[in-house]
Design a protein around this motif. Sequence first.
Motif, PDB file in Angstrom:
ATOM      1  N   ARG A   1      40.809  37.434  51.585  1.00  0.00           N
ATOM      2  CA  ARG A   1      40.116  36.172  51.273  1.00  0.00           C
ATOM      3  C   ARG A   1      38.788  36.105  52.018  1.00  0.00           C
ATOM      4  N   LEU A   2      38.803  36.538  53.278  1.00  0.00           N
ATOM      5  CA  LEU A   2      37.566  36.485  54.055  1.00  0.00           C
ATOM      6  C   LEU A   2      36.561  37.538  53.584  1.00  0.00           C
ATOM      7  N   ASP A   3      37.059  38.704  53.170  1.00  0.00           N
ATOM      8  CA  ASP A   3      36.169  39.715  52.605  1.00  0.00           C
ATOM      9  C   ASP A   3      35.493  39.183  51.346  1.00  0.00           C
ATOM     10  N   ILE A   4      36.285  38.533  50.504  1.00  0.00           N
ATOM     11  CA  ILE A   4      35.759  37.945  49.272  1.00  0.00           C
ATOM     12  C   ILE A   4      34.725  36.868  49.618  1.00  0.00           C
ATOM     13  N   ALA A   5      35.067  36.012  50.581  1.00  0.00           N
ATOM     14  CA  ALA A   5      34.164  34.930  50.981  1.00  0.00           C
ATOM     15  C   ALA A   5      32.850  35.481  51.519  1.00  0.00           C
ATOM     16  N   ALA A   6      32.922  36.508  52.362  1.00  0.00           N
ATOM     17  CA  ALA A   6      31.717  37.083  52.951  1.00  0.00           C
ATOM     18  C   ALA A   6      30.812  37.661  51.868  1.00  0.00           C
ATOM     19  N   MET A   7      31.431  38.358  50.929  1.00  0.00           N
ATOM     20  CA  MET A   7      30.647  38.974  49.868  1.00  0.00           C
ATOM     21  C   MET A   7      29.973  37.919  48.988  1.00  0.00           C
ATOM     22  N   ALA A   8      30.707  36.898  48.630  1.00  0.00           N
ATOM     23  CA  ALA A   8      30.150  35.835  47.798  1.00  0.00           C
ATOM     24  C   ALA A   8      29.041  35.093  48.544  1.00  0.00           C
ATOM     25  N   LEU A   9      29.284  34.806  49.827  1.00  0.00           N
ATOM     26  CA  LEU A   9      28.308  34.034  50.609  1.00  0.00           C
ATOM     27  C   LEU A   9      27.003  34.800  50.801  1.00  0.00           C
ATOM     28  N   ASN A  10      27.074  36.117  50.852  1.00  0.00           N
ATOM     29  CA  ASN A  10      25.850  36.908  50.992  1.00  0.00           C
ATOM     30  C   ASN A  10      24.983  36.834  49.745  1.00  0.00           C
ATOM     31  N   ASN A  11      25.571  36.422  48.643  1.00  0.00           N
ATOM     32  CA  ASN A  11      24.817  36.295  47.401  1.00  0.00           C
ATOM     33  C   ASN A  11      24.483  34.857  47.046  1.00  0.00           C
TER      34      ASN A  11
END
Length: 98
Positions: A34-44
């Motif tokens: 979930r945090l990996d997904i969140a980090a990736m989305a937030l970077n975009n």
Amino acid sequence: MKILKNYMEILVLQVIDEVLGNSNEEICKCDDCRLDIAAMALNNLPPRYFASEKGEIFSKLSLSHLTAKTEVLTQVTKAIMHIANKPRHRIDKSVGGA
Ligand SMILES: [Zn+2]
């Protein structure tokens, strides 16, 4: 005392839970993923910082940002597909390659 909060972060985590909650696909739903997904989305996504009282409830905010939510949903969906294709843990069997 006020603290800095990134509204996008709250929204992204909310949307991830919604999307994963509605999904029957084999997507790992552990905190790491979930945090990996969140980090990736937030970077975009553009950050939306605001000053907030510590411990304040944010449920009201989510209702007033429906436009942002569409963009968040797009980025979260992309990030989920990426993480689902490249799980970084819980690899029980080596499939080789990659
Ligand atoms: Zn996981």
